[in-house]
Write a protein that holds these residues in place. Structure first.
Motif, PDB file in Angstrom:
ATOM      1  N   TYR A 332       0.456  -1.353  -0.214  1.00 48.29           N
ATOM      2  CA  TYR A 332       0.245  -0.140   0.230  1.00 48.29           C
ATOM      3  C   TYR A 332       0.789   1.607   0.249  1.00 48.29           C
ATOM      4  N   ASP A 356       4.095   3.889   7.561  1.00 42.41           N
ATOM      5  CA  ASP A 356       5.004   3.269   5.904  1.00 42.41           C
ATOM      6  C   ASP A 356       4.519   4.542   5.229  1.00 42.41           C
ATOM      7  N   ILE A 359      -0.407   5.147   1.088  1.00 44.87           N
ATOM      8  CA  ILE A 359      -1.554   5.627  -0.143  1.00 44.87           C
ATOM      9  C   ILE A 359      -2.356   6.188   1.811  1.00 44.87           C
TER      10      ILE A 359
HETATM   11  P1  ADP Z   1      -5.540  -7.767   2.639  1.00 45.68           P
HETATM   12  O1  ADP Z   1      -4.215  -6.733   2.389  1.00 45.68           O
HETATM   13  O2  ADP Z   1      -5.197  -9.170   1.245  1.00 45.68           O
HETATM   14  O3  ADP Z   1      -6.781  -6.873   1.573  1.00 45.68           O
HETATM   15  P2  ADP Z   1      -5.503  -6.495   4.952  1.00 45.68           P
HETATM   16  O4  ADP Z   1      -6.479  -7.891   5.775  1.00 45.68           O
HETATM   17  O5  ADP Z   1      -4.176  -7.067   5.227  1.00 45.68           O
HETATM   18  O6  ADP Z   1      -6.502  -7.017   3.310  1.00 45.68           O
HETATM   19  O7  ADP Z   1      -6.069  -5.438   4.916  1.00 45.68           O
HETATM   20  C1  ADP Z   1      -7.167  -4.677   4.952  1.00 45.68           C
HETATM   21  C2  ADP Z   1      -7.292  -3.430   4.437  1.00 45.68           C
HETATM   22  O8  ADP Z   1      -6.918  -2.509   4.716  1.00 45.68           O
HETATM   23  C3  ADP Z   1      -6.198  -3.705   2.782  1.00 45.68           C
HETATM   24  O9  ADP Z   1      -7.824  -4.140   1.844  1.00 45.68           O
HETATM   25  C4  ADP Z   1      -5.915  -2.449   2.572  1.00 45.68           C
HETATM   26  O10 ADP Z   1      -6.983  -1.175   1.821  1.00 45.68           O
HETATM   27  C5  ADP Z   1      -5.860  -1.913   3.789  1.00 45.68           C
HETATM   28  N1  ADP Z   1      -5.078  -1.981   4.659  1.00 45.68           N
HETATM   29  C6  ADP Z   1      -4.103  -2.165   5.497  1.00 45.68           C
HETATM   30  N2  ADP Z   1      -2.669  -2.073   5.393  1.00 45.68           N
HETATM   31  C7  ADP Z   1      -2.310  -0.729   4.972  1.00 45.68           C
HETATM   32  C8  ADP Z   1      -0.909   0.229   4.766  1.00 45.68           C
HETATM   33  N3  ADP Z   1      -0.414   0.241   5.618  1.00 45.68           N
HETATM   34  N4  ADP Z   1      -1.519   1.310   4.489  1.00 45.68           N
HETATM   35  C9  ADP Z   1      -2.704   1.263   3.671  1.00 45.68           C
HETATM   36  N5  ADP Z   1      -4.071   0.726   4.002  1.00 45.68           N
HETATM   37  C10 ADP Z   1      -3.713  -0.431   4.158  1.00 45.68           C
END
Ligand code: ADP
Length: 431
Positions: A332, A356, A359
């Protein structure tokens, strides 16, 4: 009251009693409360009755058990378990017909096969070793479905039931049967509804996961087809670029399949941990090494104080938590940037953070972020394939360790995921 056999008066009282009992039986009470209330009422309207019980057949134990009683000590009566055919209850159930037993020898004969254990429970719950003077019992059934027996008893010789009480007690038993039937049907209906819902969710989940897995798979197929085109002469660099992209998509698929597997393992095993003294900075460095090999756009820094304490943790699962969070930080932040993994110590626990410059996440999407299968809609615009299982898996693991996990983020600026783990008691060692 019903022992008096005089026409209109008797009919009027029975009618009133039935109205009252049906009212109780159709009230929105739980079945148990309903049976208790009805039992209380029956014994007051069927005047000669000193005690009464609703004995229901329990399929799993193969015994009749008291579902509601009046006049007996309930706690003691709960020990009672009558086998098929045993005592008055067993016989009336088998015969499917109401019975009146008012001669001492009839009562004694019907109860002769009552096992001594049950006889002792019966005597203890009534505080008398005498057999009942008179017994009135009716089967509780609806059509082919047999549920149990309603039993009323008199204990002394003053008043007794008569033959004319039989239709009335049978009507009461039928009303009870209808209430039980309704409850059982509702339970069955709920089970069917739950099963349907689970089926539906499973089908929906399969559709989502297959769709997500198709994204990297299509990319792999596209690059490999392109590489095999005979009419195109690819430069060495272009070939290498395609091969790198194929490798990257394979890694993505591996991550997704691992998350699906972890999530189902956690559900089935309910997460069993093998805790051992664990150096979190070492695990962080191992995971960073793995990840850094796959990205040049991101610089990943590990920053732990030198006196960071050892924690008791399942290293396999904690490594997976680092992987899931770091994987997200990379995926992301499509533009790349700095990712910092920090460790801090508090009085009772340690806190790890992974920040990080990606986005970010809007405040409303932060609330369900740890829910299974949740994915931020805008994030999917970046065509990042995912299962929505990485964070829920991480949360299950951290909570099983007695820790907490949370996230802070600003849209367009980046995210920081934090998790805490309790400090190991009495252990303190430098890295
Ligand atoms: P996945 O990444 O497989 O979709 P996760 O449970 O790890 O599933 O994350 C859920 C959602 O949270 C992601 O689809 C993303 O939209 C958001 N997300 C998670 N970590 C981050 C991050 N570091 N920065 C931005 N969005 C994030």
């Amino acid at each position: 009251m019903l022992s008096k056999d005089n026409g209109y008066e008797r009919f009027g009282k029975e009618y009133l009693a039935l109205t009252e009992i049906s009212k109780t039986l159709t009230s929105p009470l739980e079945l148990q409360e309903l049976l208790d209330a009805v039992m209380k009422k029956i014994v007051t309207v069927v005047e000669p009755a000193d005690v009464g019980s609703i004995m229901l057949w329990d399929q799993s134990s193969g015994l009749f058990r008291p579902a509601a009683v009046f006049g007996f000590d309930l706690e003691i009566m709960k020990e009672m378990g009558l086998r098929a055919g045993e005592s008055v209850t067993g016989k009336v159930f088998d015969e499917g017909q109401a019975r009146l037993l008012c001669k001492p020898e009839e009562v004694a004969e019907a109860m002769a096969d009552m096992r001594s254990f049950n006889r002792e429970v019966f005597a203890r719950s009534l505080r008398t070793s005498f057999l009942p003077r008179c017994v009135l019992a009716a089967p509780i059934s609806v059509g082919e479905k047999k549920y149990g027996v309603l039993v009323l008893e008199t204990l002394n010789g003053k008043a007794a039931f008569t033959e004319s009480d039989l239709p009335f007690i049978q009507t009461l038993a039928d009303l009870i049967a209808l209430a039980i039937d309704r409850d059982y049907l509702e339970v069955q209906l709920d089970t069917v509804r739950d099963a349907r819902r689970t089926e539906f969710l499973r089908a929906e989940l399969m559709a989502i996961l297959s769709h997500e897995l198709r994204i990297p798979l299509s990319a792999i197929k596209g690059y490999s087809t392109a590489l095999q085109l005979e009419e195109v002469e690819w430069s060495k660099e272009k070939e290498q670029e395609f091969l790198n992209l194929i490798e990257e998509e394979c890694d993505n698929m591996q991550v997704m399949l691992k998350e699906i597997l972890d999530s189902s393992l956690i559900e089935v095993e309910q997460l069993t941990l093998e805790r051992q003294p664990t150096r979190l900075p070492r695990i962080a460095r191992d995971v960073v090494q793995e990840a850094q090999r796959r990205t040049e756009k991101h610089r990943i820094v590990v920053d732990f104080p030198s006196d960071f304490p050892i924690v008791e943790a399942d290293q396999r699962w904690i490594k997976q938590v680092f992987r899931n969070i770091l994987e997200n930080a990379i995926r992301y932040s499509p533009e790349g940037g700095l990712i910092v993994i920090r460790g801090a110590t508090r009085s009772a626990d340690v806190v790890i953070s992974l920040a990080d410059q990606g986005i970010g996440i809007s405040p409303e999407d932060l609330i369900p972020i740890f829910e299974k299968y949740f994915r931020v809609r805008s994030a999917t615009d970046y065509h990042v394939a995912g299962t929505g299982l990485g964070l829920p898996v991480a949360r299950a693991i951290i909570e099983a360790h007695g820790g907490r996990i949370w996230i802070e983020s600003k849209l367009g600026e980046g995210s920081t995921v934090f998790f805490s783990l309790p400090k190991a008691k009495g252990v303190s060692e430098n890295e």
